[in-house]
Design a protein around this motif. Sequence first.
Motif, PDB file in Angstrom:
ATOM      1  N   PRO A   1      12.620   4.513   3.021  1.00 45.69           N
ATOM      2  CA  PRO A   1      11.604   3.833   3.825  1.00 45.69           C
ATOM      3  C   PRO A   1      12.164   2.589   4.503  1.00 45.69           C
ATOM      4  O   PRO A   1      12.928   1.828   3.888  1.00 45.69           O
TER       5      PRO A   1
ATOM      6  N   ARG B   1       0.714  15.185  -0.036  1.00 43.34           N
ATOM      7  CA  ARG B   1       0.925  14.110  -1.004  1.00 43.34           C
ATOM      8  C   ARG B   1       1.543  14.637  -2.304  1.00 43.34           C
ATOM      9  O   ARG B   1       2.337  13.962  -2.944  1.00 43.34           O
TER      10      ARG B   1
ATOM     11  N   ILE C   1       0.847  -1.201   0.000  1.00 41.16           N
ATOM     12  CA  ILE C   1       0.000   0.000   0.000  1.00 41.16           C
ATOM     13  C   ILE C   1       0.879   1.247   0.000  1.00 41.16           C
ATOM     14  O   ILE C   1       0.736   2.134  -0.831  1.00 41.16           O
ATOM     15  N   THR C   2       1.828   1.246   0.905  1.00 41.94           N
ATOM     16  CA  THR C   2       2.737   2.381   0.976  1.00 41.94           C
ATOM     17  C   THR C   2       3.435   2.589  -0.354  1.00 41.94           C
ATOM     18  O   THR C   2       3.511   3.695  -0.868  1.00 41.94           O
TER      19      THR C   2
ATOM     20  N   GLU D   1       2.374   6.609  -6.819  1.00 39.77           N
ATOM     21  CA  GLU D   1       1.409   7.563  -7.325  1.00 39.77           C
ATOM     22  C   GLU D   1       1.922   8.987  -7.106  1.00 39.77           C
ATOM     23  O   GLU D   1       1.831   9.846  -7.969  1.00 39.77           O
ATOM     24  N   SER D   2       2.469   9.198  -5.925  1.00 38.10           N
ATOM     25  CA  SER D   2       2.887  10.557  -5.595  1.00 38.10           C
ATOM     26  C   SER D   2       4.167  10.948  -6.319  1.00 38.10           C
ATOM     27  O   SER D   2       4.628  12.062  -6.213  1.00 38.10           O
TER      28      SER D   2
ATOM     29  N   GLN E   1      -1.336   6.140   5.841  1.00 39.00           N
ATOM     30  CA  GLN E   1      -0.523   4.934   5.955  1.00 39.00           C
ATOM     31  C   GLN E   1       0.360   5.002   7.192  1.00 39.00           C
ATOM     32  O   GLN E   1       0.671   6.078   7.691  1.00 39.00           O
TER      33      GLN E   1
ATOM     34  N   VAL F   1       1.174   4.122  -2.957  1.00 41.69           N
ATOM     35  CA  VAL F   1       0.905   5.536  -2.702  1.00 41.69           C
ATOM     36  C   VAL F   1       2.116   6.372  -3.098  1.00 41.69           C
ATOM     37  O   VAL F   1       2.005   7.411  -3.732  1.00 41.69           O
ATOM     38  N   LEU F   2       3.292   5.871  -2.731  1.00 37.69           N
ATOM     39  CA  LEU F   2       4.507   6.605  -3.085  1.00 37.69           C
ATOM     40  C   LEU F   2       4.662   6.684  -4.590  1.00 37.69           C
ATOM     41  O   LEU F   2       5.029   7.710  -5.137  1.00 37.69           O
TER      42      LEU F   2
ATOM     43  N   ARG G   1       3.946  12.576   2.598  1.00 32.32           N
ATOM     44  CA  ARG G   1       3.214  12.209   1.378  1.00 32.32           C
ATOM     45  C   ARG G   1       2.226  11.074   1.604  1.00 32.32           C
ATOM     46  O   ARG G   1       1.267  10.940   0.848  1.00 32.32           O
ATOM     47  N   ILE G   2       2.472  10.226   2.599  1.00 32.19           N
ATOM     48  CA  ILE G   2       1.526   9.126   2.852  1.00 32.19           C
ATOM     49  C   ILE G   2       0.629   9.443   4.050  1.00 32.19           C
ATOM     50  O   ILE G   2      -0.036   8.561   4.572  1.00 32.19           O
TER      51      ILE G   2
ATOM     52  N   PHE H   1       6.796   5.267   7.644  1.00 31.23           N
ATOM     53  CA  PHE H   1       7.904   4.417   7.169  1.00 31.23           C
ATOM     54  C   PHE H   1       9.267   4.929   7.635  1.00 31.23           C
ATOM     55  O   PHE H   1      10.298   4.601   7.069  1.00 31.23           O
ATOM     56  N   ASN H   2       9.270   5.719   8.711  1.00 35.55           N
ATOM     57  CA  ASN H   2      10.510   6.034   9.413  1.00 35.55           C
ATOM     58  C   ASN H   2      11.561   6.738   8.564  1.00 35.55           C
ATOM     59  O   ASN H   2      12.721   6.312   8.510  1.00 35.55           O
TER      60      ASN H   2
END
Lengths: 210, 583
Positions: free
Chosen positions: A191, B50, A15-16, A22-23, B215, A19-20, B228-229, B218-219
């Motif tokens: 990430p 985002r 999911i992450t 997409e962004s 979301q 989204v990334l 962005r998330i 993610f550190n």
Amino acid sequence: MNRRKYLKFIGVGSITASVLWESCQPETQEAGGADTGSAEEILEVGRQDFEIERDKRLLSETFFTPHEMATITVLADIIIPKDEKSGSASEAGVPDFIEFIVKDMPHHQVPMRGGLRWLDVECLNRFEKAFVDCPKEQQIEIVDEIAYPNKVKPGMEQGVAFFNRMRDLTATGFFTSEMGIKDIGYMGNSPNDWQGVPADVLAQYGFEEG
Amino acid sequence: MSDFQIKKSPVVYDAIVVGSGAGGGMAGYVLANAGLKVLMLEAGPYYDPRLHSNQLFWSYQSPRRGAGTTRPFGEFDAAYGGWEIDGEPYTTKNGTQFDWFRAHMLGGRTNHWGRISLRFGPKDFKGKSHDGISEDWPISYDDVKPFYDKIDRLLGIYGTKEGLENEPDGIFLPPPKPRLHELFIKKGAAKAGVPVIPGRGSVLTEALPDNKDRQKCFNCGQCGRACRIYGDFSSSSCLVIPAKKYNENLELTCNAMVREVLTNDEGLATGVSYINKEDGQEYQVSGKVVILAASACSSARIMLNSRSTRHPNGIANGSGLVGKYLHDSTGAAIGGFLPALMDRKRYNEDGVGSVHIYSPWWLDNKKERLDFPRGYHIEYWGGFGMPAYGFGFGMHGLNGKVPARDGSPKEAGGYGASLKDDYRRFFGTSVGMAGRGTAIAFKDNYCEIDPNVVDKWGIPVLRFHYKWSDYEIKQAKHMQETFQEIMHQMGAEITWGVQGPETNYGLEAPGRIIHEVGTTRMGDDPKNSVLNKWCQAHEVKNLFVADGGPIVQQGDKNCTWTILALSMRTSEYIIEQKKQFNI
């Protein structure tokens, strides 16, 4: 963002990652300098109009003369030379960074221009040549007199102040470059899933648990 | 011929919300979801983390390498604005200082804030009852607790249940684990008698139940750049954008700089006037209720500029207290490096962008016979960070303090291969700490309208008068002593921040901590307060304030979580009053 960078995100969770992805589509993509580290590109993502205009203007202007840039290049490579781990300051683009940053922060301009001239006049008086035209041993002779603040000789204080600034700007330019960040070993900006200090590191410093 | 005119919209909104930060975002979210037709006016541009965040950019992607030339917290920071904004001046009075930070953009300052989310405790609401200083709130912790609980669930916050009297626990996600330098801090602080507990921050360390838009973190540790998330709380990403996405009741107008609140013959609010920064035209919009949430000082400015026959001193200012009792948090900091961490092993310790650990105020002022009231908490930092402009500065003040790799003494400064190696050796050794403390609200610390100065749109600007009292200065002295003891006990070398009485022990100027509140304080007595306990103006029943203005006296805790809770409480009150046809 290119494919290679995108693939690095996938491990985080689908999911992450999506989204990334997409962004990172073109309308929000960084302005192309992402992978080259080119200082000639301007970031426009999330920037205010006045910031973009300002960057364009600064990049179109020139502050240092070719002679000054040559001097900066020699000094930067004396401060951060190539070694077994990474290249030299000039190979990492430090002179271009210094040219930009003095335009961005005008308070550097007089101390830098004046300091470079101070150095040349000192060399002219001593060696009858400008700094860049001196042989390496003469360049080092004078650098040795301005590189160690705690043992400065009377009359050389202004040279020390200049060299401190030159050392700061060179180091910052080098270690914020792609080459320098790799050299210093900064492992972040990607990430991940932080689960505390690694066990071997805890043991090394005598901590039982994070 | 001039085409200068005021454009009036025929629409009458149920509510007009001025501002889209924590307070305005929450008001817009609650009211629109309850079915009210809401118009939200934001002074800055549209901003969606985002799309617009600079998260995960590298320093070398910009020629200035992250420097803060146009943004005080660095060019990748999410706040548009700062302490100085071109064309929007403010002035000060009698040689005093107040630095006013503004971020004009959707979500306001919540896009870049530290996400440190602390509830005010029972003693913060009733401080005067404990030590006789400042003023009690007209409400207690128990009145606000249900709203703190609701925003914990709605927005997400990590932390640990500690059962401390004045640090109420919330509904927490698990906290991030401490980093290496934080383990050294914990050890040193324990020896210095200072407790350290896990931090409390609005970052999703786990997925938020029933929320598909946000979301898990993610550190990357870059909350300041906006996420962005949507892994952390920003009013843009978590309130305004979802409110617009899931119902049609919220209308958003950006780049709308509000001049004043409009009133009718009875003195009630009828709407607001604003300048549209895009087309340069003047507008008037109508609403049955007006909620000011433009930030404590901006809302006070709008009120003071809203003069009419019924409100000659500014709207709802019969008490003369609009702008008064302005107070920021105190702040002082020191830093240095940990020689024990020289040449440390590399790994990614970015963690979350809020605090992993902190020290809540731990002393009993009476028992310890402290010479200042209330207290402060301590925030810590250090370790590996992405090198950006300023990295490596001042090496000549560091590398003479530790022996070379071969154990021989080293001359400070230098150049060449050995200097290059020093930057590597020191990387990740830095450590520092800052206090954030209670500043007492005084009537004589205030903002007012400067009679002689207008901004570029012709709006009269604020003039500030703010002086620290002995309370804050003595508190800063205590911070200095505590920080030095912790640094000493953890084996750190202090390289900056130690200051004496000549600089108020490093006490930052008022406004620098960006926690300014109190300018429209609430109370039961209309002579002694601007708003009632529902943040409703005593004199104008359809005018509300939903930012930091209503806060009577803040604790040492960062104010955002309280602004959110009060705004939610006020919004629910507005819905209730509308049902009863009271407003």
